[in-house]
Scaffold this motif. Sequence first.
Motif, PDB file in Angstrom:
ATOM      1  N   GLY A  76     -35.475 -97.091  -5.322  1.00 40.46           N
ATOM      2  CA  GLY A  76     -34.081 -97.145  -4.901  1.00 40.46           C
ATOM      3  C   GLY A  76     -33.815 -98.452  -4.171  1.00 40.46           C
ATOM      4  N   LEU A  77     -32.565 -98.881  -4.196  1.00 40.17           N
ATOM      5  CA  LEU A  77     -32.153-100.085  -3.452  1.00 40.17           C
ATOM      6  C   LEU A  77     -33.050-101.279  -3.752  1.00 40.17           C
ATOM      7  CD1 LEU A  77     -31.383 -98.462   0.026  1.00 40.17           C
ATOM      8  CD2 LEU A  77     -29.751 -99.090  -1.757  1.00 40.17           C
ATOM      9  N   ASN A  78     -33.214-101.575  -5.051  1.00 33.18           N
ATOM     10  CA  ASN A  78     -34.093-102.688  -5.414  1.00 33.18           C
ATOM     11  C   ASN A  78     -33.356-103.890  -5.978  1.00 33.18           C
ATOM     12  OD1 ASN A  78     -36.666-103.889  -5.518  1.00 33.18           O
ATOM     13  ND2 ASN A  78     -36.850-103.411  -7.698  1.00 33.18           N
ATOM     14  N   TYR A  79     -32.024-103.898  -5.874  1.00 32.36           N
ATOM     15  CA  TYR A  79     -31.242-105.086  -6.223  1.00 32.36           C
ATOM     16  C   TYR A  79     -30.438-105.473  -4.982  1.00 32.36           C
ATOM     17  CZ  TYR A  79     -32.188-104.866 -11.266  1.00 32.36           C
ATOM     18  OH  TYR A  79     -32.789-104.882 -12.515  1.00 32.36           O
ATOM     19  N   ALA A  80     -30.441-106.738  -4.659  1.00 37.15           N
ATOM     20  CA  ALA A  80     -29.814-107.189  -3.417  1.00 37.15           C
ATOM     21  C   ALA A  80     -28.329-106.826  -3.360  1.00 37.15           C
ATOM     22  CB  ALA A  80     -30.011-108.698  -3.268  1.00 37.15           C
ATOM     23  N   LEU A  81     -27.603-107.047  -4.437  1.00 35.39           N
ATOM     24  CA  LEU A  81     -26.167-106.761  -4.422  1.00 35.39           C
ATOM     25  C   LEU A  81     -25.888-105.264  -4.381  1.00 35.39           C
ATOM     26  CD1 LEU A  81     -24.808-109.467  -6.915  1.00 35.39           C
ATOM     27  CD2 LEU A  81     -24.639-109.445  -4.418  1.00 35.39           C
ATOM     28  N   HIS A  82     -26.805-104.458  -4.937  1.00 35.21           N
ATOM     29  CA  HIS A  82     -26.635-103.000  -4.871  1.00 35.21           C
ATOM     30  C   HIS A  82     -26.810-102.510  -3.434  1.00 35.21           C
ATOM     31  CE1 HIS A  82     -26.658 -98.801  -5.815  1.00 35.21           C
ATOM     32  NE2 HIS A  82     -27.961 -98.653  -5.637  1.00 35.21           N
ATOM     33  N   THR A 244     -37.250 -99.280 -12.068  1.00 30.94           N
ATOM     34  CA  THR A 244     -37.295-100.345 -11.069  1.00 30.94           C
ATOM     35  C   THR A 244     -35.986-100.561 -10.328  1.00 30.94           C
ATOM     36  OG1 THR A 244     -36.819-102.005 -12.773  1.00 30.94           O
ATOM     37  CG2 THR A 244     -39.140-101.540 -12.295  1.00 30.94           C
ATOM     38  N   GLY A 245     -35.098 -99.562 -10.329  1.00 27.85           N
ATOM     39  CA  GLY A 245     -33.872 -99.664  -9.547  1.00 27.85           C
ATOM     40  C   GLY A 245     -32.698-100.173 -10.355  1.00 27.85           C
ATOM     41  N   THR A 246     -31.512 -99.985  -9.801  1.00 25.71           N
ATOM     42  CA  THR A 246     -30.281-100.334 -10.512  1.00 25.71           C
ATOM     43  C   THR A 246     -29.530-101.448  -9.798  1.00 25.71           C
ATOM     44  OG1 THR A 246     -28.374 -99.337 -11.662  1.00 25.71           O
ATOM     45  CG2 THR A 246     -28.651 -98.751  -9.345  1.00 25.71           C
ATOM     46  N   PRO A 247     -28.803-102.277 -10.549  1.00 23.22           N
ATOM     47  CA  PRO A 247     -27.994-103.326  -9.917  1.00 23.22           C
ATOM     48  C   PRO A 247     -26.667-102.783  -9.375  1.00 23.22           C
ATOM     49  CG  PRO A 247     -27.830-103.485 -12.300  1.00 23.22           C
ATOM     50  CD  PRO A 247     -28.828-102.395 -12.011  1.00 23.22           C
TER      51      PRO A 247
END
Length: 290
Positions: A76-82, A244-247
Amino acid sequence: MPAFNRLIRFLAKNGKTYYGDAILPEGVTDVAKTKKARVIKGDIFGKHEVTDQIADVRLLLAPLALEDVKTVRCLGLNYALHAKEAGLPLPKYPVLFFKPVTSLSGPTDPIPVHPIAQEELGLDYECELVVVIGKEAKDVPEDKALDYVLGYAVGNDVSHRDWQVARGGGQWSLGKGFDGWAPYGPGIVTSNVIKDPQTLKITTRLNGQTVQESNTADQIFNVKQTISFLSRGHTLLPGDLIWTGTPSGVGMGRNPKLWMKDGDIVEVELEGVGVVTNKVEFIKEDAPKL
């Protein structure tokens, strides 16, 4: 190194189910467009052979049979903008949760929404790069991490925000683990084809409208870092999946919120892999028997 480039599991026109190496027309990279494949015999994680037998593809199935999947790990929370749209600080360590193998489904299967998940709004989409582990890994250094990857797929980490957050008791899995809420595919593309998993465009379309559009370069913890971290004191097995998380762009992060509804068509796409297309289907409660 596997002998195949684009692994698919499919129902052939002869009624049999096979693993195969997808045959695509020149210039086509979307595995969902596969019409024929070379049949694979043997253990896809061990000794196997891509045969000269060519089979016609009737239907693409989930890339791995359930008995070949070990664990479904998710970040979870693996994209900076997300993380920014969620109003949360960047994590110091990967945020890990699990989905049950029964949540996995194929690249064209419907997304079934149980009546318990229809009680409140909150049905959301999440396009994700899915990493498939190809051999046992433990305490792997980052510079060797990609050696343990069988290949890459794209998936939709379907989530119900009410069950994930308000009713989840602080754990996310309840709102993300319903049956059929992890469609992925359309195949598994190996590192023979995808040399660098951190340069891939990733997209979600809802009823034809683009709602997520990003690049895996925005990941906070890249694939090498993720595999290395998750293998510290935890053995990764062949057939493990790592989502690997979502943007950014999820329905929860919008104003007004954008939730999926019965009958919606959602597509997730990963550059070099292809498109997974699923229809949302609300399940009706059985009428009480007299």
